[in-house]
Design a protein around this motif. Structure first.
Motif, PDB file in Angstrom:
ATOM      1  N   ASN A  78       0.804  -1.226   0.000  1.00 45.22           N
ATOM      2  CA  ASN A  78       0.000   0.000   0.000  1.00 45.22           C
ATOM      3  C   ASN A  78       0.835   1.272   0.000  1.00 45.22           C
ATOM      4  O   ASN A  78       0.293   2.381   0.024  1.00 45.22           O
ATOM      5  CB  ASN A  78      -0.964   0.018   1.188  1.00 45.22           C
ATOM      6  CG  ASN A  78      -0.263   0.217   2.532  1.00 45.22           C
ATOM      7  OD1 ASN A  78       0.917  -0.095   2.677  1.00 45.22           O
ATOM      8  ND2 ASN A  78      -1.002   0.705   3.517  1.00 45.22           N
ATOM      9  N   HIS A  79       2.168   1.123  -0.059  1.00 45.49           N
ATOM     10  CA  HIS A  79       3.045   2.296  -0.124  1.00 45.49           C
ATOM     11  C   HIS A  79       2.856   3.070  -1.430  1.00 45.49           C
ATOM     12  O   HIS A  79       3.095   4.277  -1.484  1.00 45.49           O
ATOM     13  CB  HIS A  79       4.500   1.849   0.030  1.00 45.49           C
ATOM     14  CG  HIS A  79       5.520   2.922  -0.137  1.00 45.49           C
ATOM     15  ND1 HIS A  79       5.408   4.163   0.433  1.00 45.49           N
ATOM     16  CD2 HIS A  79       6.705   2.940  -0.834  1.00 45.49           C
ATOM     17  CE1 HIS A  79       6.452   4.899   0.119  1.00 45.49           C
ATOM     18  NE2 HIS A  79       7.253   4.186  -0.655  1.00 45.49           N
ATOM     19  N   GLY A  83      -0.646  -0.165  -5.493  1.00 46.69           N
ATOM     20  CA  GLY A  83      -0.968  -1.178  -4.498  1.00 46.69           C
ATOM     21  C   GLY A  83      -1.861  -0.648  -3.393  1.00 46.69           C
ATOM     22  O   GLY A  83      -1.895  -1.228  -2.301  1.00 46.69           O
ATOM     23  N   ARG A  84      -2.578   0.407  -3.672  1.00 45.03           N
ATOM     24  CA  ARG A  84      -3.350   1.101  -2.631  1.00 45.03           C
ATOM     25  C   ARG A  84      -4.357   0.182  -1.937  1.00 45.03           C
ATOM     26  O   ARG A  84      -4.729   0.426  -0.778  1.00 45.03           O
ATOM     27  CB  ARG A  84      -4.070   2.310  -3.223  1.00 45.03           C
ATOM     28  CG  ARG A  84      -5.113   1.996  -4.263  1.00 45.03           C
ATOM     29  CD  ARG A  84      -5.591   3.261  -5.001  1.00 45.03           C
ATOM     30  NE  ARG A  84      -6.050   4.278  -4.073  1.00 45.03           N
ATOM     31  CZ  ARG A  84      -6.261   5.557  -4.425  1.00 45.03           C
ATOM     32  NH1 ARG A  84      -6.042   5.957  -5.676  1.00 45.03           N
ATOM     33  NH2 ARG A  84      -6.690   6.423  -3.542  1.00 45.03           N
ATOM     34  N   ASP A  85      -4.820  -0.849  -2.606  1.00 43.55           N
ATOM     35  CA  ASP A  85      -5.758  -1.788  -1.986  1.00 43.55           C
ATOM     36  C   ASP A  85      -5.061  -3.036  -1.439  1.00 43.55           C
ATOM     37  O   ASP A  85      -5.724  -3.979  -1.003  1.00 43.55           O
ATOM     38  CB  ASP A  85      -6.823  -2.213  -3.005  1.00 43.55           C
ATOM     39  CG  ASP A  85      -7.676  -1.042  -3.474  1.00 43.55           C
ATOM     40  OD1 ASP A  85      -7.986  -0.169  -2.633  1.00 43.55           O
ATOM     41  OD2 ASP A  85      -8.018  -0.996  -4.668  1.00 43.55           O
ATOM     42  N   GLY A  86      -3.740  -3.027  -1.450  1.00 45.96           N
ATOM     43  CA  GLY A  86      -2.983  -4.170  -0.968  1.00 45.96           C
ATOM     44  C   GLY A  86      -2.717  -4.104   0.522  1.00 45.96           C
ATOM     45  O   GLY A  86      -3.233  -3.236   1.246  1.00 45.96           O
ATOM     46  N   ASP A  87      -1.879  -5.027   0.999  1.00 46.84           N
ATOM     47  CA  ASP A  87      -1.581  -5.123   2.426  1.00 46.84           C
ATOM     48  C   ASP A  87      -0.894  -3.879   2.957  1.00 46.84           C
ATOM     49  O   ASP A  87      -0.018  -3.301   2.286  1.00 46.84           O
ATOM     50  CB  ASP A  87      -0.652  -6.314   2.684  1.00 46.84           C
ATOM     51  CG  ASP A  87      -1.374  -7.648   2.637  1.00 46.84           C
ATOM     52  OD1 ASP A  87      -2.625  -7.657   2.663  1.00 46.84           O
ATOM     53  OD2 ASP A  87      -0.674  -8.675   2.576  1.00 46.84           O
ATOM     54  N   ASP A  88      -1.280  -3.472   4.185  1.00 41.21           N
ATOM     55  CA  ASP A  88      -0.433  -2.552   4.929  1.00 41.21           C
ATOM     56  C   ASP A  88       0.667  -3.378   5.591  1.00 41.21           C
ATOM     57  O   ASP A  88       0.677  -4.614   5.505  1.00 41.21           O
ATOM     58  CB  ASP A  88      -1.238  -1.731   5.932  1.00 41.21           C
ATOM     59  CG  ASP A  88      -1.878  -2.577   7.042  1.00 41.21           C
ATOM     60  OD1 ASP A  88      -1.545  -3.768   7.182  1.00 41.21           O
ATOM     61  OD2 ASP A  88      -2.724  -2.031   7.779  1.00 41.21           O
ATOM     62  N   MET A 211       4.824  -2.939  -5.913  1.00 40.25           N
ATOM     63  CA  MET A 211       3.693  -2.714  -5.016  1.00 40.25           C
ATOM     64  C   MET A 211       2.388  -3.131  -5.689  1.00 40.25           C
ATOM     65  O   MET A 211       1.505  -3.718  -5.065  1.00 40.25           O
ATOM     66  CB  MET A 211       3.605  -1.249  -4.600  1.00 40.25           C
ATOM     67  CG  MET A 211       4.881  -0.603  -4.040  1.00 40.25           C
ATOM     68  SD  MET A 211       5.498  -1.272  -2.478  1.00 40.25           S
ATOM     69  CE  MET A 211       6.819  -2.349  -3.036  1.00 40.25           C
ATOM     70  N   SER A 243      -2.189   0.133   9.393  1.00 41.04           N
ATOM     71  CA  SER A 243      -2.394   1.080   8.287  1.00 41.04           C
ATOM     72  C   SER A 243      -1.087   1.654   7.760  1.00 41.04           C
ATOM     73  O   SER A 243      -1.108   2.518   6.883  1.00 41.04           O
ATOM     74  CB  SER A 243      -3.345   2.223   8.679  1.00 41.04           C
ATOM     75  OG  SER A 243      -4.627   1.718   8.996  1.00 41.04           O
ATOM     76  N   SER A 245       2.470   2.113   5.768  1.00 36.39           N
ATOM     77  CA  SER A 245       2.943   1.783   4.423  1.00 36.39           C
ATOM     78  C   SER A 245       4.315   1.146   4.422  1.00 36.39           C
ATOM     79  O   SER A 245       4.816   0.746   3.371  1.00 36.39           O
ATOM     80  CB  SER A 245       2.976   3.051   3.570  1.00 36.39           C
ATOM     81  OG  SER A 245       4.014   3.919   4.002  1.00 36.39           O
TER      82      SER A 245
END
Length: 258
Positions: A78-79, A83-88, A211, A243, A245
């Motif tokens: 999510n960085h 990949g905004r919907d990926g794992d934190d 990402m 949450s 990144s």
């Protein structure tokens, strides 16, 4: 003897060496510098709370402040916007934090050209000698850049055209993210992308591709020269920041010494 007992004995007798790949974290740790219009990460800071004094007579402790992506650190999916919907970083499965490593040494090429870019054909040539990249492992990209880590100026190596540090070509970044079996990329530089990656097409291809594919980054690694091309086992330990990144991380490698 159980497998874990055998490992414990090997560690105790130094048949397995623990190599610390982590840069010391202090106010002098180099940090990335973005163009002025963007928010900037914080340098590492310690705020003393007490040191065996009237603020706390029997204990020493501190608050600290730093950016998630300061020093040796872990990039979670999510960085990046891809990949905004990926794992934190707190959601990365713990089992993925221990993985084998392939070490590709291009320090001689980077010494000749600080803008050197790793290409897919370089990786293929390495595989012809050492075998395939490890499934679910790390590609650790040695460039010798860790030798510059005592100086912000030398580490970023910037001039009027921007920073000049080695990295991956856009094609190689895309291949590593979409076709290779590794779970992530580890580098010695301030970020996984080359210094000139802002001008690439697409820009910052390592961040965007890795990402976006749910893969990870490790940056500002040290002591890669102490690892063999294959056979090391990497333990990457970011803080599970909900949450978050990414996180400064203690990164260790286990290396069999005979």
């Amino acid at each position: 003897m159980s497998l874990l007992s055998s490992l414990a004995e090997a560690l105790a007798t130094a048949r397995v060496e623990v190599v610390d790949l982590t840069a010391p974290l202090s106010a002098e740790t180099p940090i990335i510098q973005l163009p002025e219009q963007f928010a900037q990460t914080a340098r590492f800071e310690l705020e003393e709370l007490s040191r065996y004094d009237d603020r706390g007579p029997a204990w020493y402790w501190n608050n600290f402040r730093t950016g998630e992506h300061t020093g040796t650190h872990f990039d979670a999916p999510n960085h990046w916007v891809t990949g905004r919907d990926g794992d934190d970083v707190a959601s990365v499965p713990a089992a993925r934090l221990i993985a084998p490593a392939a070490v590709l040494d291009f320090s001689a090429r980077a010494a000749e050209d600080p803008d050197f870019l790793l290409e897919v054909e370089h990786v293929r040539a390495w595989e012809e000698t050492h075998g395939p990249l490890p499934e679910g492992g790390w590609l650790l990209y040695r460039t010798g850049w860790a030798a510059r880590s005592a100086s912000q100026q030398e580490f970023l190596n910037a001039d009027d055209t921007g920073p000049h540090t080695p990295g991956l070509s856009p094609d190689c970044a895309r291949w590593l993210a979409e076709e290779s079996p590794v779970l992530g990329l580890g580098v010695e530089t301030v970020g996984t992308d080359a210094g000139a990656a802002h001008s690439f097409d697409p820009p910052f291809p390592c961040h965007a591709a890795l990402m976006g594919s749910g893969k990870y980054g490790l940056t500002q690694l040290q002591n890669l020269d102490r690892l063999p091309p294959t056979g090391a086992l990497v333990v990457a330990a970011p803080l599970p920041i909900v949450s978050g990144s990414g996180s400064p991380s203690r990164v260790l490698a286990l290396v069999e010494r005979g």
